[in-house]
Design a protein around this motif. Structure first.
Motif, PDB file in Angstrom:
ATOM      1  N   UNK A 120       1.030  -1.264  -0.199  1.00 22.46           N
ATOM      2  CA  UNK A 120      -0.078   0.153  -0.116  1.00 22.46           C
ATOM      3  C   UNK A 120       1.132   1.037   0.025  1.00 22.46           C
ATOM      4  N   UNK A 121       1.126   2.264   0.409  1.00 17.25           N
ATOM      5  CA  UNK A 121       1.252   3.473   0.116  1.00 17.25           C
ATOM      6  C   UNK A 121       2.264   3.826   1.106  1.00 17.25           C
ATOM      7  N   UNK A 122       2.126   3.132   2.344  1.00 17.63           N
ATOM      8  CA  UNK A 122       2.812   3.739   3.201  1.00 17.63           C
ATOM      9  C   UNK A 122       3.393   1.877   4.047  1.00 17.63           C
ATOM     10  N   UNK A 123       2.948   0.933   3.364  1.00 21.44           N
ATOM     11  CA  UNK A 123       3.456  -0.489   4.098  1.00 21.44           C
ATOM     12  C   UNK A 123       3.329  -1.447   2.976  1.00 21.44           C
ATOM     13  N   UNK A 124       3.885  -2.657   3.549  1.00 20.10           N
ATOM     14  CA  UNK A 124       4.610  -3.327   2.801  1.00 20.10           C
ATOM     15  C   UNK A 124       4.533  -4.652   3.209  1.00 20.10           C
ATOM     16  N   UNK A 125       3.659  -5.710   2.345  1.00 18.00           N
ATOM     17  CA  UNK A 125       4.304  -7.618   3.127  1.00 18.00           C
ATOM     18  C   UNK A 125       5.267  -8.792   1.669  1.00 18.00           C
ATOM     19  N   UNK A 126       6.505  -8.644   2.954  1.00 19.40           N
ATOM     20  CA  UNK A 126       7.392  -9.105   2.184  1.00 19.40           C
ATOM     21  C   UNK A 126       8.087 -10.256   1.733  1.00 19.40           C
ATOM     22  N   UNK A 127       7.980 -11.596   1.490  1.00 20.01           N
ATOM     23  CA  UNK A 127       8.518 -13.177   1.881  1.00 20.01           C
ATOM     24  C   UNK A 127       9.680 -13.302   1.458  1.00 20.01           C
ATOM     25  N   UNK A 128      10.374 -13.071   2.559  1.00 21.50           N
ATOM     26  CA  UNK A 128      12.054 -13.274   2.189  1.00 21.50           C
ATOM     27  C   UNK A 128      12.868 -14.441   2.014  1.00 21.50           C
ATOM     28  N   UNK A 129      13.694 -14.817   1.192  1.00 25.38           N
ATOM     29  CA  UNK A 129      14.114 -16.074   1.604  1.00 25.38           C
ATOM     30  C   UNK A 129      15.591 -16.419   1.627  1.00 25.38           C
ATOM     31  N   UNK A 145       8.029 -10.201   6.306  1.00 30.65           N
ATOM     32  CA  UNK A 145       8.426  -9.121   7.251  1.00 30.65           C
ATOM     33  C   UNK A 145       7.813  -8.078   6.470  1.00 30.65           C
ATOM     34  N   UNK A 146       6.866  -7.063   7.794  1.00 26.83           N
ATOM     35  CA  UNK A 146       6.489  -6.211   8.066  1.00 26.83           C
ATOM     36  C   UNK A 146       6.595  -5.273   7.565  1.00 26.83           C
ATOM     37  N   UNK A 147       6.479  -4.512   6.436  1.00 25.73           N
ATOM     38  CA  UNK A 147       7.574  -2.804   6.634  1.00 25.73           C
ATOM     39  C   UNK A 147       5.849  -2.138   6.375  1.00 25.73           C
ATOM     40  N   UNK A 148       6.273  -0.798   7.825  1.00 31.37           N
ATOM     41  CA  UNK A 148       5.255   0.154   7.731  1.00 31.37           C
ATOM     42  C   UNK A 148       6.526   1.374   8.036  1.00 31.37           C
ATOM     43  N   UNK A 149       6.165   2.117   7.173  1.00 35.69           N
ATOM     44  CA  UNK A 149       6.644   3.884   7.329  1.00 35.69           C
ATOM     45  C   UNK A 149       6.752   4.241   8.530  1.00 35.69           C
ATOM     46  N   UNK A 150       7.118   5.628   9.173  1.00 42.59           N
ATOM     47  CA  UNK A 150       6.689   6.305   9.883  1.00 42.59           C
ATOM     48  C   UNK A 150       6.717   7.330   9.647  1.00 42.59           C
ATOM     49  N   UNK A 151       6.141   7.975  10.408  1.00 42.82           N
ATOM     50  CA  UNK A 151       5.534   9.605   9.704  1.00 42.82           C
ATOM     51  C   UNK A 151       7.012  10.127  10.076  1.00 42.82           C
ATOM     52  N   UNK A 152       7.970  10.046  10.471  1.00 38.24           N
ATOM     53  CA  UNK A 152       9.131  10.675  10.504  1.00 38.24           C
ATOM     54  C   UNK A 152       9.938   9.924   8.796  1.00 38.24           C
ATOM     55  N   UNK A 153       9.786   9.201   8.805  1.00 36.52           N
ATOM     56  CA  UNK A 153      10.367   9.367   7.354  1.00 36.52           C
ATOM     57  C   UNK A 153      10.873   7.123   7.484  1.00 36.52           C
ATOM     58  N   UNK A 154      10.571   7.320   8.648  1.00 36.15           N
ATOM     59  CA  UNK A 154      12.366   5.730   8.880  1.00 36.15           C
ATOM     60  C   UNK A 154      11.215   5.036   8.326  1.00 36.15           C
ATOM     61  N   UNK A 155      11.181   3.441   8.037  1.00 38.70           N
ATOM     62  CA  UNK A 155      10.835   1.749   7.722  1.00 38.70           C
ATOM     63  C   UNK A 155      11.039   1.318   8.947  1.00 38.70           C
ATOM     64  N   UNK A 156      10.033   1.034   9.425  1.00 35.45           N
ATOM     65  CA  UNK A 156       9.917  -0.377  10.549  1.00 35.45           C
ATOM     66  C   UNK A 156       9.416  -1.845  10.119  1.00 35.45           C
ATOM     67  N   UNK A 157      10.858  -2.741   9.859  1.00 31.92           N
ATOM     68  CA  UNK A 157      10.691  -3.955  10.218  1.00 31.92           C
ATOM     69  C   UNK A 157       9.869  -4.732  10.993  1.00 31.92           C
ATOM     70  N   UNK A 158       9.252  -5.995  11.032  1.00 32.49           N
ATOM     71  CA  UNK A 158       8.860  -6.600  11.801  1.00 32.49           C
ATOM     72  C   UNK A 158       8.232  -8.274  11.874  1.00 32.49           C
ATOM     73  N   UNK A 159       8.374  -8.988  11.956  1.00 27.83           N
ATOM     74  CA  UNK A 159       8.605 -10.445  12.058  1.00 27.83           C
ATOM     75  C   UNK A 159       8.688 -11.096  12.697  1.00 27.83           C
ATOM     76  N   UNK A 160       8.650 -12.651  12.999  1.00 27.43           N
ATOM     77  CA  UNK A 160       8.700 -13.559  13.405  1.00 27.43           C
ATOM     78  C   UNK A 160       8.699 -14.545  12.411  1.00 27.43           C
TER      79      UNK A 160
END
Length: 204
Positions: A120-129, A145-160
Motif C-alpha cells: 500500500x502507500x505506506x506499508x508492505x508485506x514481503x516474503x524473503x528467502x 516481513x511486515x514493513x511500515x513507513x513511520x511519520x518521520x520517514x523511517x521504515x519499521x520492519x517486524x516479523x517472527x
C-alpha cells in the motif's frame, strides 16, 4: 519513494545502483531489536541480540537467473553468539555452549530472493528467502516481513519465525544436572527501524 524499495533495503538485501559495489553497512535506529523466545522445564526464557550488524555486499558473484526475483546485491545480518543476553549468566553460558560459539562465533542470515505479497502507500508485506547459518549448520529459511513507513520517514520492519534447534544439530541446553531443559522450539522475532536519512541516500 516506494515502500517496496524501503522494505527490502531495510532487510539488507536490495540497494539502488547509487551505492558502490562493496560491503556497505546498513545503520539502524537504537530501538531496533532482534530476540528469540523459548521454553524450558520450569519457565520460558528470552535471549536478545546485544549486538548485530547488517551490510550489503557486491553482487557480481551472486547473480542467479533462475530466481523468481533475485536480489541484485546480497545482504547479510550477523549476530555474535557471545552477545546474546538472556538475563541469566548460567543460561547465557549454556546457550553459548549449545551454539558451539568457540567454533562458530556468529549467527548469519543471508537474503537470496524475495516476493512482494502486499503493498500500500505506506506499508508492505514481503516474503524473503535466504540461508541461516547457526552453530556451523546452514539451512534455507523463509521469513514474512511486515514493513511500515513511520511519520518521520523511517521504515519499521517486524516479523517472527519459529525454528527447531535440532534442525541445526543443536542439543537444547540443560541446567541443574539435567533437571532443567530448554525446549527444542524457539521463536525468533525482530523489530528493526532503518532511519529516514539512510533511505533517502539510497533512493537518489
Amino acid at each position: 519513494m516506494r515502500v517496496r524499495l524501503l522494505a527490502l533495503l531495510a532487510l539488507c538485501g536490495v540497494v539502488t545502483p547509487a551505492l558502490r559495489s562493496q560491503s556497505t553497512p546498513v545503520p539502524v535506529e537504537p530501538e531496533s531489536r532482534i530476540w528469540f523466545d523459548g521454553t524450558a522445564t520450569l519457565h520460558g526464557f528470552t535471549c536478545t541480540a546485544g549486538e548485530f550488524a547488517a551490510e550489503v555486499q557486491p553482487a557480481a558473484a551472486h547473480q542467479d537467473s533462475t530466481s523468481r526475483r533475485p536480489v541484485q546485491r546480497r545482504g547479510t545480518l550477523t549476530i555474535p553468539v557471545r552477545r546474546l543476553e538472556c538475563g541469566d549468566g548460567k543460561m547465557e553460558k549454556s546457550m553459548r555452549k549449545a551454539l558451539r560459539a568457540d567454533e562458530n562465533p556468529d549467527i548469519r542470515f543471508e537474503l537470496v530472493e524475495y516476493d512482494l505479497a502486499r503493498q500500500s502507500d505506506d506499508s508492505a508485506t514481503v516474503r524473503a528467502d535466504g540461508t541461516l547459518e547457526l552453530a556451523g549448520e546452514t539451512r534455507s529459511v523463509s521469513l514474512v516481513v511486515g514493513a511500515k513507513r513511520r511519520a518521520d520517514g523511517a521504515v519499521r520492519l517486524t516479523g517472527s519465525r519459529a525454528l527447531y534447534m535440532t534442525d541445526f544439530g543443536i542439543t537444547p541446553p540443560t541446567g541443574l544436572l539435567g533437571l532443567i531443559k530448554a525446549g527444542n522450539r524457539i521463536v525468533v522475532r525482530f523489530d528493526v527501524v532503518v532511519p529516514a536519512e539512510r533511505l533517502a541516500t539510497a533512493s537518489r
